[in-house]
Write an enzyme that holds these catalytic residues in place. Sequence first.
Site, short mmCIF file in Angstrom:
data_model
loop_
_atom_site.label_atom_id
_atom_site.label_comp_id
_atom_site.label_asym_id
_atom_site.label_seq_id
_atom_site.Cartn_x
_atom_site.Cartn_y
_atom_site.Cartn_z
N ASN A 169 71.49 42.69 -46.79
CA ASN A 169 71.50 42.28 -45.48
C ASN A 169 70.64 40.50 -46.16
O ASN A 169 71.13 39.40 -45.47
CB ASN A 169 70.08 42.84 -45.06
CG ASN A 169 68.67 42.89 -45.36
OD1 ASN A 169 68.71 42.73 -46.77
ND2 ASN A 169 67.58 42.19 -44.60
N GLU A 264 60.06 45.25 -52.89
CA GLU A 264 59.80 45.12 -51.30
C GLU A 264 60.93 46.16 -50.09
O GLU A 264 61.94 46.50 -50.50
CB GLU A 264 60.65 43.71 -51.58
CG GLU A 264 59.92 42.91 -49.89
CD GLU A 264 61.71 42.70 -49.37
OE1 GLU A 264 62.45 41.74 -49.40
OE2 GLU A 264 61.71 43.11 -47.71
N CYS A 298 63.93 43.44 -43.19
CA CYS A 298 62.93 44.15 -43.43
C CYS A 298 61.71 43.57 -42.20
O CYS A 298 60.21 44.52 -41.87
CB CYS A 298 62.55 43.83 -44.67
SG CYS A 298 62.04 42.65 -45.40
#
Length: 496
Positions: A169, A264, A298
């Site tokens: 992304n 992450e 996210c």
Amino acid sequence: MAGSDIFAEIIDGDVFNYYSDGQWNKSSSGKYVPIINPTTRKVHFKVQACTQEEVNKVIESAKTAQKLWAKTPLWKRAELLHKAAAILKEHKAPIAECLVKEIAKPAKDAVTEVVRSGDLVSYCAEEGVRVLGEGKFLVSDSFPGNDRTKYCLTSKIPLGVVLAIPPFNYPVNLAVSKIAPALISGNSIVLKPPTQGAVAALHMVHCFHLAGFPKGLISCVTGKGSEIGDFLTMHPGVNCISFTGGDTGIAISKKSAMIPLQMELGGKDACIVLEDADLDLVAANIVKGGFSYSGQRCTAVKVALVMESVADILVKKINDKVAKLTVGPPEDDNDITPVVTESSANYIEGLVMDAKKKGATFCQEYRREGNLIWPLLLDNVRPDMRIAWEEPFGPVLPVIRINSVEEGIQHCNASNFGLQGCVFTKDINKAMLISDAMETGTVQINSAPARGPDHFPFQGLKDSGIGSQGITNSINMMTKIKTTVINLPTPSYSMG
Ligand SMILES: NC(=O)C1=CN([C@@H]2O[C@H](COP(=O)(O)OP(=O)(O)OC[C@H]3O[C@@H](n4cnc5c(N)ncnc54)[C@H](OP(=O)(O)O)[C@@H]3O)[C@@H](O)[C@H]2O)C=CC1
Ligand SMILES: O=C(O)[C@H](O)COP(=O)(O)O
């Protein structure tokens, strides 16, 4: 146009080459990885499928180049990073076009990602000069029982070879968020870009190549993560892994050697709405936070926990805004574009059907055409529904009605995720109490979750990550401490 003009050398026929030893190479595998355009669902690009032998060579080159790079003055490292940043921003158009075709990022957002990445690289260069340009000087007599016979000099030194693995992304921004801190800290970098987003990443790497970084210092190997990923993350020549993505990161953390990990991962960012909240502000933030890039962030708002007394009004406000969202191809800058893969769309559909079966209120008709899913708000979601807990990574947002703040905090903290959260209220005292109670790396007060700006610390708790990102924390995480102690024969105290 991808692979044209200054980028012409990165492509060979219709396959983009991989980057090692300062040049663009064709893999000896003779195989390529197709990249499917989420909008057309057809092959749009092809990249080399690198072999394990080529990974070995890349890591050997990285080890050698890093030894020389560690002797490069900080100002010189920063100068090269500024050059790369300028080239990246100068050529934002073809790189952004790759994002549109590979990951269906809306055209404007794609340009924003590239410009933001150039700014990140430059900020990192400056921050690195400051952070790494100073160390600590300790004297022994500050500890009981000691005279001043020992001077301790401490500094931050590079780890060695950093393996960077960004997600689909943000294949440019979340690549440079690893590359720039690694390089300013004196490390070398091996990049394994996401398959979808790989061509944008290769174009970005070429900007670093054109800036004049030493051969072998930066490499970019392409290939499916499922095929070469484990070989990379378990490679003995890797001294640090910086990863952004999904549960894959949890698997990597169990397989990797005893090296620093920066992870992450996913999130289920909760938005807690109190009775005194500004509901127009809440609606704007929930729509932007929940549906930007079709929810494929996210830090997207992944569940709204709304006090029952204001839920009807808020849901109406959200629905009015959802109705105005444009839906279609990324080339036309639509708000909602196709999600990245058919499997992702199927996963999202599974969550929607589960909610339907268990009685959620559909504020819009569920609609899907290929990978394109129309924005959907689900009201009266209950904890027995999968979407109350799972991360759709799509344009579907659940509303859970709560009767107390404690109920909202309890739901937020019951999640396996702990990335970000947000709370809307006019009472700052209440906001601080709620922020302290939420088990997440960050809490946004009166705004939707967000990683940016990129110099802010960014971290996930629980299954959302390991360590902290953000430019300064990434620089520090990609170094280790070295101390040198000078021992004097007799105590010496500098006079005033
Ligand atoms: N925290 C965040 O910012 C993000 C979270 N996610 C979460 O992850 C889910 C899946 O998204 P996706 O991008 O596919 O995430 P993945 O975790 O599958 O992929 C992230 C990166 O890891 C690579 N990879 C895959 N398998 C391995 C492996 N065994 N070893 C090393 N690297 C590997 C991928 O390469 P390849 O593309 O070749 O498989 C990609 O570059 C999303 O639905 C979302 O829930 C996704 C993106 C960002
Ligand atoms: O991985 C992600 O989705 C990004 O970290 C989100 O970044 P943003 O909040 O700046 O969009």
